[in-house]
Structures are given as C-alpha cells and as structure tokens.
Design a protein around this motif. Structure first.
Motif, mmCIF file in Angstrom:
data_model
loop_
_atom_site.group_PDB
_atom_site.id
_atom_site.type_symbol
_atom_site.label_atom_id
_atom_site.label_comp_id
_atom_site.label_asym_id
_atom_site.label_seq_id
_atom_site.Cartn_x
_atom_site.Cartn_y
_atom_site.Cartn_z
ATOM 1 N N SER A 1 0.644 -1.347 0.513
ATOM 2 C CA SER A 1 0.082 -0.207 0.045
ATOM 3 C C SER A 1 0.813 0.978 0.080
ATOM 4 O O SER A 1 0.878 2.140 -0.197
ATOM 5 C CB SER A 1 -0.618 -0.071 1.403
ATOM 6 O OG SER A 1 -0.335 -0.349 2.115
ATOM 7 N N LYS B 1 -7.545 -4.502 -8.214
ATOM 8 C CA LYS B 1 -8.597 -3.897 -8.560
ATOM 9 C C LYS B 1 -8.553 -3.450 -9.877
ATOM 10 O O LYS B 1 -9.281 -3.723 -10.496
ATOM 11 C CB LYS B 1 -9.060 -3.593 -7.164
ATOM 12 C CG LYS B 1 -10.118 -4.231 -6.072
ATOM 13 C CD LYS B 1 -9.860 -3.342 -5.728
ATOM 14 C CE LYS B 1 -11.234 -4.158 -4.005
ATOM 15 N NZ LYS B 1 -11.226 -3.347 -2.537
ATOM 16 N N ALA B 2 -6.891 -2.618 -9.737
ATOM 17 C CA ALA B 2 -6.408 -1.525 -11.188
ATOM 18 C C ALA B 2 -6.216 -2.593 -12.447
ATOM 19 O O ALA B 2 -7.310 -2.110 -12.795
ATOM 20 C CB ALA B 2 -5.199 -1.307 -10.641
ATOM 21 N N SER C 1 -9.708 -3.351 -13.217
ATOM 22 C CA SER C 1 -10.830 -2.587 -14.467
ATOM 23 C C SER C 1 -11.185 -2.093 -15.008
ATOM 24 O O SER C 1 -12.216 -1.760 -15.626
ATOM 25 C CB SER C 1 -10.981 -1.239 -13.298
ATOM 26 O OG SER C 1 -9.695 -0.654 -13.427
ATOM 27 N N ALA D 1 -5.558 -3.795 -4.080
ATOM 28 C CA ALA D 1 -5.643 -2.541 -4.875
ATOM 29 C C ALA D 1 -4.726 -2.517 -6.471
ATOM 30 O O ALA D 1 -5.385 -2.955 -7.654
ATOM 31 C CB ALA D 1 -5.241 -1.711 -4.372
ATOM 32 N N LYS E 1 -4.174 3.830 -5.564
ATOM 33 C CA LYS E 1 -3.510 4.144 -4.253
ATOM 34 C C LYS E 1 -4.818 3.718 -3.055
ATOM 35 O O LYS E 1 -4.863 4.572 -2.363
ATOM 36 C CB LYS E 1 -3.471 5.368 -4.510
ATOM 37 C CG LYS E 1 -2.365 5.334 -5.496
ATOM 38 C CD LYS E 1 -1.638 6.896 -5.481
ATOM 39 C CE LYS E 1 -0.575 7.343 -6.411
ATOM 40 N NZ LYS E 1 0.284 8.505 -6.801
ATOM 41 N N ASP E 2 -5.540 3.531 -3.110
ATOM 42 C CA ASP E 2 -7.274 3.007 -2.380
ATOM 43 C C ASP E 2 -6.955 2.324 -1.200
ATOM 44 O O ASP E 2 -7.796 2.424 -0.012
ATOM 45 C CB ASP E 2 -8.420 2.346 -3.601
ATOM 46 C CG ASP E 2 -8.373 0.771 -2.790
ATOM 47 O OD1 ASP E 2 -7.304 0.401 -2.549
ATOM 48 O OD2 ASP E 2 -9.108 0.334 -3.152
ATOM 49 N N GLY E 3 -5.808 1.327 -1.138
ATOM 50 C CA GLY E 3 -5.366 1.664 0.199
ATOM 51 C C GLY E 3 -5.447 0.325 0.507
ATOM 52 O O GLY E 3 -6.088 -0.436 2.103
ATOM 53 N N SER E 4 -6.092 -0.725 -0.335
ATOM 54 C CA SER E 4 -6.805 -2.003 0.151
ATOM 55 C C SER E 4 -5.819 -2.752 -0.018
ATOM 56 O O SER E 4 -4.591 -2.653 -0.250
ATOM 57 C CB SER E 4 -8.103 -1.854 -0.674
ATOM 58 O OG SER E 4 -7.506 -2.663 -2.219
ATOM 59 N N THR F 1 -4.098 5.189 -11.570
ATOM 60 C CA THR F 1 -3.888 5.282 -10.081
ATOM 61 C C THR F 1 -4.062 6.104 -8.875
ATOM 62 O O THR F 1 -3.925 5.417 -7.750
ATOM 63 C CB THR F 1 -2.804 6.452 -10.044
ATOM 64 O OG1 THR F 1 -3.226 7.417 -11.275
ATOM 65 C CG2 THR F 1 -1.558 6.189 -11.053
ATOM 66 N N PRO F 2 -5.737 5.843 -9.218
ATOM 67 C CA PRO F 2 -6.897 6.632 -8.092
ATOM 68 C C PRO F 2 -7.212 5.142 -7.447
ATOM 69 O O PRO F 2 -7.345 4.481 -6.010
ATOM 70 C CB PRO F 2 -7.791 7.298 -8.148
ATOM 71 C CG PRO F 2 -7.076 8.261 -9.615
ATOM 72 C CD PRO F 2 -6.459 6.975 -10.940
ATOM 73 N N ILE F 3 -7.682 4.331 -8.298
ATOM 74 C CA ILE F 3 -7.818 2.813 -7.914
ATOM 75 C C ILE F 3 -6.328 2.106 -6.908
ATOM 76 O O ILE F 3 -6.938 1.195 -6.287
ATOM 77 C CB ILE F 3 -7.809 1.773 -9.448
ATOM 78 C CG1 ILE F 3 -9.741 2.625 -10.057
ATOM 79 C CG2 ILE F 3 -8.068 0.269 -8.677
ATOM 80 C CD1 ILE F 3 -10.108 1.895 -11.361
#
Length: 162
Positions: free
Chosen positions: A54, A84-85, A88, A81, A75-78, A71-73
């Motif tokens: 993270s 997910k990115a 996506s 991540a 950097k979501d902290g999960s 990058t927003p996906i």
C-alpha cells in the motif's frame, strides 16, 4: 472551387483516420510502458524499502496512468488494490499481457518474505517484457500500415471524386 474543397476535406478526413488509428496504437503502448514502470517501482520498493505494498502504491506517480484513472484505484489502500486496478478495464491490455498482469496481481502480497516477492515481480517483469517486445514489433508494422493505407485511401477517394 467548392468541389475541390470538398475533395480535399474528404480525402484529408480519410487520411487523418489512418493517422488516428496509428496514434491510438502508440497511446496503448505508452500505457503498457507506464504499467511496466509500475512494476519497476514495486520491485524497487520491495528490494530497497521493504515497504508494504500500500505504501509502494501510494508513492507511485505517473501522469498517463493518472489521466486514465488507473492510479486512484491503485492508491485506495486496500490489500488487493493492484488486482482491482488491473481488473478495472481502465486500460485495455492484449490478452497475453492481461493474463500475466492478472496472475501477478493474484499472487502479489501473499508471501511475507520480501525476497520471494521480489523474485516473483522479477519473473513477471521478464515474461511481460518478452510479450511486450513481440507486441511492439507487430504494432510498429500496423502503425506504418495504418498511416500508409489512410493516405492511399484518401488519395484514392480524391481521384474518384475528381
């Protein structure tokens, strides 16, 4: 005079479409290069900082990946991540490269040992680099083909309209 202006516009539009297709291939390659840059960042973070994923993701910056919303996906902290990115569909990857990134995303962060994680990323970087080289050669040929066909079709349309 109006006829010739129309001919120039039609042939120019056809030629520009070929240039657009070539440019789109170039943009896709730039996105894949930015993803590879992320892999280098991950490996460096694991090797020299032994930081959690993270934190590594949070410190990554790339304007191209920012502009498409990747990058927003990331950097979501999960904890998943990266998976997910990749899943996506923000970036359209070729099938072979997509499978490699998905496989890496599924196994990244599962081991508690930084050496194992580093070796995993290095192995996938090698595989992705090999696939990328093959794909780049094909895309370079396609780019030239799209530009030339666009130009030739534009000229052909102009000849037909004269």
């Amino acid at each position: 005079m109006l006829k010739y202006c129309g001919i120039v516009l039609v042939s120019g539009a056809i030629s520009m479409y070929g240039a657009y297709l070539a440019g789109r291939l170039g943009k896709n390659r730039a996105l894949r290069e930015a993803l590879y840059e992320l892999l280098i960042h991950i490996k460096t973070g694991i090797d020299y900082g032994a930081a959690p994923l993270s934190d590594i993701f949070a410190s990554f910056h790339n304007e191209l990946l920012d502009s498409v919303g990747f990058t927003p996906i990331l950097k979501d902290g999960s904890h998943d991540a990266f998976r997910k990115a990749i899943e996506s569909e923000v970036i359209k990857l070729p099938n072979e490269i997509s499978k490699l990134y998905e496989s890496l995303a599924a196994s990244l962060g599962k081991s508690g040992l930084s050496k194992v994680e580093s070796e995993l990323v290095a192995r996938y970087m090698s595989l992705i680099s090999t696939e990328e080289d093959k794909l780049t050669k094909k895309e370079q040929v396609k780019q030239v083909l799209y530009r030339r066909l666009g130009l030739l079709c534009g000229l052909f349309a102009a000849l037909l309209l004269i």
